[in-house]
Design an enzyme around this catalytic site. Structure first.
Site, short mmCIF file in Angstrom:
data_model
loop_
_atom_site.label_atom_id
_atom_site.label_comp_id
_atom_site.label_asym_id
_atom_site.label_seq_id
_atom_site.Cartn_x
_atom_site.Cartn_y
_atom_site.Cartn_z
N ASN A 143 17.49 6.12 -4.39
CA ASN A 143 16.55 5.45 -3.48
C ASN A 143 17.04 5.69 -2.06
O ASN A 143 18.24 5.61 -1.83
CB ASN A 143 16.57 3.93 -3.68
CG ASN A 143 15.86 3.51 -4.92
OD1 ASN A 143 15.27 4.34 -5.62
ND2 ASN A 143 15.92 2.23 -5.20
N GLY A 144 16.10 5.86 -1.14
CA GLY A 144 16.50 6.04 0.26
C GLY A 144 16.11 7.43 0.72
O GLY A 144 15.31 8.12 0.07
N LYS A 151 5.79 -2.56 -2.67
CA LYS A 151 6.16 -3.96 -2.40
C LYS A 151 7.15 -4.06 -1.26
O LYS A 151 7.02 -4.92 -0.41
CB LYS A 151 6.75 -4.58 -3.68
CG LYS A 151 7.16 -6.04 -3.54
CD LYS A 151 5.96 -6.94 -3.45
CE LYS A 151 6.33 -8.40 -3.30
NZ LYS A 151 5.19 -9.16 -2.75
N GLU A 187 -4.51 -12.99 7.73
CA GLU A 187 -3.87 -12.92 6.41
C GLU A 187 -4.94 -12.80 5.31
O GLU A 187 -4.80 -12.02 4.37
CB GLU A 187 -2.97 -14.15 6.21
CG GLU A 187 -2.33 -14.26 4.85
CD GLU A 187 -1.44 -13.08 4.47
OE1 GLU A 187 -1.13 -12.24 5.34
OE2 GLU A 187 -1.10 -12.98 3.27
N CYS A 232 10.41 2.88 -4.52
CA CYS A 232 11.38 3.44 -5.47
C CYS A 232 12.19 2.32 -6.11
O CYS A 232 12.49 1.31 -5.48
CB CYS A 232 12.35 4.42 -4.83
SG CYS A 232 11.56 5.84 -4.11
N LYS A 276 -5.35 -9.67 2.67
CA LYS A 276 -5.39 -9.84 1.21
C LYS A 276 -6.60 -9.12 0.64
O LYS A 276 -6.51 -8.41 -0.34
CB LYS A 276 -5.49 -11.31 0.81
CG LYS A 276 -4.28 -12.19 0.89
CD LYS A 276 -3.14 -11.83 0.00
CE LYS A 276 -2.27 -10.78 0.65
NZ LYS A 276 -1.17 -11.24 1.44
N HIS A 301 -17.30 -9.20 22.06
CA HIS A 301 -16.81 -8.15 22.96
C HIS A 301 -16.82 -6.79 22.28
O HIS A 301 -15.96 -5.95 22.56
CB HIS A 301 -15.41 -8.51 23.47
CG HIS A 301 -15.39 -9.79 24.26
ND1 HIS A 301 -15.83 -9.87 25.56
CD2 HIS A 301 -15.04 -11.05 23.90
CE1 HIS A 301 -15.73 -11.12 25.98
NE2 HIS A 301 -15.25 -11.86 24.98
N TRP A 323 8.48 6.73 -5.24
CA TRP A 323 7.38 6.62 -4.28
C TRP A 323 7.58 7.78 -3.33
O TRP A 323 8.54 7.80 -2.56
CB TRP A 323 7.48 5.28 -3.56
CG TRP A 323 6.23 4.84 -2.88
CD1 TRP A 323 5.18 4.19 -3.46
CD2 TRP A 323 5.90 4.98 -1.49
NE1 TRP A 323 4.22 3.92 -2.51
CE2 TRP A 323 4.63 4.41 -1.30
CE3 TRP A 323 6.53 5.55 -0.40
CZ2 TRP A 323 4.00 4.37 -0.07
CZ3 TRP A 323 5.91 5.52 0.84
CH2 TRP A 323 4.65 4.94 0.99
N GLU A 345 -6.28 -5.21 0.84
CA GLU A 345 -5.26 -4.55 0.02
C GLU A 345 -5.54 -4.63 -1.47
O GLU A 345 -5.20 -3.71 -2.20
CB GLU A 345 -3.84 -5.00 0.37
CG GLU A 345 -3.49 -6.43 0.00
CD GLU A 345 -2.06 -6.79 0.41
OE1 GLU A 345 -1.83 -7.93 0.81
OE2 GLU A 345 -1.17 -5.92 0.32
N ARG A 355 7.39 -2.57 -7.23
CA ARG A 355 7.88 -2.06 -5.94
C ARG A 355 7.00 -0.94 -5.41
O ARG A 355 7.07 -0.62 -4.23
CB ARG A 355 9.32 -1.55 -6.09
CG ARG A 355 10.30 -2.62 -6.46
CD ARG A 355 11.63 -2.03 -6.87
NE ARG A 355 12.33 -1.46 -5.75
CZ ARG A 355 13.23 -2.10 -5.02
NH1 ARG A 355 13.52 -3.35 -5.29
NH2 ARG A 355 13.85 -1.51 -4.02
#
Ligand code: F6R
Length: 579
Positions: free
Chosen positions: A97-98, A574, A452, A2, A456, A475, A71, A459, A27
């Site tokens: 927002n929130g 984000k 990492e 948001c 990347k 294993h 969002w 996503e 965001r």
């Protein structure tokens, strides 16, 4: 997650709000909307992207307005659930927002008292509560309403007949931009930067009365003085600057970023808690967690200080482990889980240090000490330069704790990244684009580098990519190896080299295509691997940086070849401000 934006001044508000929403797109959001005041409250809100906004929104009149990218949390993404939300009489508009945690009981009571709700959101209760107490003064109405709200909020409110915005903050960021005869409000400074560099960060509990020429901030209904901060980030920093994507631009900023990050902390500014620590806990999420893992692999052998790693989201389920200091690593400084972990540490009397990119973010307000990593704004949802900056800061901490023995090594970071960005990775990308699954394997410090790299890839390309410590593959995951499942491996001379070569041979025997990051003239590796991407010989710390950048490049170019929406991957935000 948001984003909110507000404007009050002398210009037409709608284009400024729409541009502001574009700046906040990074965001993460699924719908958006704006409201302006032109006699009446005029609203335009829609599901989808701001770029699909219709011309009718651009021509909304009025020099005062609020906007929002949503969002979805309460209620599906839909035109109705998009913000702004209005009271029954459509005279008051709110963006938020929130999360209003007690919205369900508030809504039930409001419905009983005759209010008609249009959406499924938690936010709408705010508009109806305001309506009940409004008596020609929006500031007073907001001050009367806030005590009823439990949870987190950054809100902007406007009302018919009043040439002002009211803003309020509790655990959700909110910034004011002070211009000449105009004032801006937003969740972060990106929509504000092109108009003014003078900003005020609101604190939890602040309520701001914002008019074109003047603002007053109240805390517990009494006016308070706020510091005006001069921002040094340029407006260019939040634009693409000729690159196809923000992510590519941000990757190419990394030579400068590593340089600034390494210099972000020096011996005299290193928090005492770190200097004196016998044990350290790192709490973080996602990429920041991987940076923390790399820190552990570097610090323990260099200084003998044990490091414990905790996922922010899991920390609440464990007793606070014994540790002298907790480092919270968070690019945004707003990640709810990391923030909660830092606060839990504080409640248990542990010293805390925040490593973040965002001045005045929530984590900086909680932690005892803060180290800013100075990466500049990161717009692409996938972190690239902020990860490198985290590594820069964390490596410098190891260096300082080890008495500066690696200063010389760190000074090579900038040039090494500059050069590695020129590497041709086409053959690796060709293998990746046709794969549905990828394995990323490494040993020692290169294991979190691979975690990492895999993150990347998944996503931004949506290819399933799994990272394993190379020794773990046998294993279980070995069962999945096939000619259709390429493996990306880091195989560099060093302690794990021979055993890595052995692992790669075993994988090759299963027909698996192998992409190896290794030394260019490594004859044995050239024989095993289908593609060798050359990593220049260097100190291990530098190779951590160069391998990270190579993996970013492979992910980026694979995603690009697949036509993915690189800067704003589906379903992602984000800054993850909810648990
Ligand atoms: C991945 C990514 C995320 C973040 C994570 C934590 O590219 O960006 O995994 O690293 O959401 O975010 P911060 O660092 O802002 O706490």
């Amino acid at each position: 997650m948001c984003g909110i934006v507000g404007y009050v001044g002398f210009r037409n508000a709608a284009p400024i709000l729409i541009q502001g929403l574009r700046r906040l797109e990074y965001r993460g959001y699924d719908s958006f909307g704006i409201a302006t005041l032109a006699g009446n409250v005029c609203v335009h809100k829609k599901t989808g992207k701001v770029s699909h906004i219709s011309d009718s929104a651009e021509i909304l009149q009025g020099t005062l307005g609020i906007g929002h990218t949503r969002w979805a949390t309460h209620g599906i993404p839909s035109d109705i659930n998009a913000h702004p939300h209005l009271d029954c009489n459509e005279k008051i508009a709110v963006v938020h927002n929130g999360i209003i945690e007690n919205y369900a009981s508030l809504k039930r009571d409001l419905i009983e008292r005759g209010h008609i709700f249009r959406s499924d959101t938690d936010t709408e209760v705010i508009a109806h509560l305001l309506e009940e107490v409004y008596d020609d003064d929006l500031l007073v109405a907001v001050q009367k309403t806030l005590p009823f709200l439990a949870g987190s909020y950054a809100i902007l409110v406007l009302s018919e007949g009043e040439n002002r915005l009211i803003a309020a903050r509790n655990q959700s960021p909110l910034v004011l931009g002070i211009g000449d005869g105009e004032i801006f409000a937003a969740s972060d400074i990106t929509p504000i930067l092109e108009y003014t560099s003078r900003v005020i960060y609101l604190d939890d509990g602040d309520v701001a009365d914002i008019r074109p020429e003047i603002y007053t901030v109240y805390m517990e209904n009494k006016p308070v003085q706020k510091e005006i901060n001069e921002i040094t980030w340029t407006p260019d920093a939040v634009m693409k600057g000729g690159f196809a994507h923000y992510m590519l631009k941000e990757m190419f900023e990394q030579p400068d970023v590593i340089h600034h990050a390494v210099h972000a902390v020096i011996d005299s500014t290193l928090p005492r808690s770190l200097k004196e620590a016998k044990t350290i806990t790192v709490v973080a999420c996602g990429s920041s967690y991987h940076a923390g893992m790399i820190f552990r692999y570097l610090l323990e052998p260099a200084c003998g200080i044990p490091v414990r790693l905790e996922l922010g989201s899991e920390y609440k389920y464990t007793p606070v482990p014994f540790s002298d200091v907790i480092i919270g690593v968070s690019q945004s400084g707003e990640t709810a889980d990391t923030l909660a972990a830092v606060k839990k540490g504080i409640c248990n009397n542990v010293r805390t240090v925040a490593i973040t990119n965002v001045l005045n973010s929530s984590i900086t307000r909680s932690a005892h000490d803060t180290i800013l990593m100075h990466a500049g704004p990161e717009i692409s949802v996938a972190s690239s330069k902020s990860f490198i900056a985290q590594l820069g800061v964390l490596m410098q901490i190891v260096n300082l704790l080890a008495g500066g023995t690696c200063s010389e090594v760190l000074s090579h970071g900038r040039y090494a990244i500059e050069q590695i960005l020129l590497t041709d990775i086409t053959k690796a990308v060709d293998l990746c684009v046709s794969a549905d699954h990828l394995f990323y394997v490494g040993r020692g410090v290169f294991y979190p580098v691979m975690m990492e790299g895999a993150l990347k890839m998944k996503e931004i390309s949506y290819i399933h990519a799994e990272a394993y410590a190379a020794g773990e593959l046998k294993h279980g995951p070995f069962a999945l190896l096939s000619p259709e499942t390429p493996v990306i491996a880091i195989c560099l001379p060093g302690t794990a080299y021979e055993v890595m070569l052995g692992n790669l041979k075993e994988m090759k025997a299963r027909g698996t295509p192998i992409i190896a990051l290794g030394i260019a003239d490594d004859i044995e590796l050239l024989e095993i691997a289908d593609v060798v991407i050359p990593v220049p010989p260097a100190h291990q710390w530098i190779q951590v940086l160069t391998c990270t950048v190579l993996l970013q490049m492979i992910a980026y170019h694979t995603a690009n070849a697949l036509g993915r929406e690189i800067d704003m991957p589906r379903n992602l935000a984000k800054s993850v401000t909810v648990e």
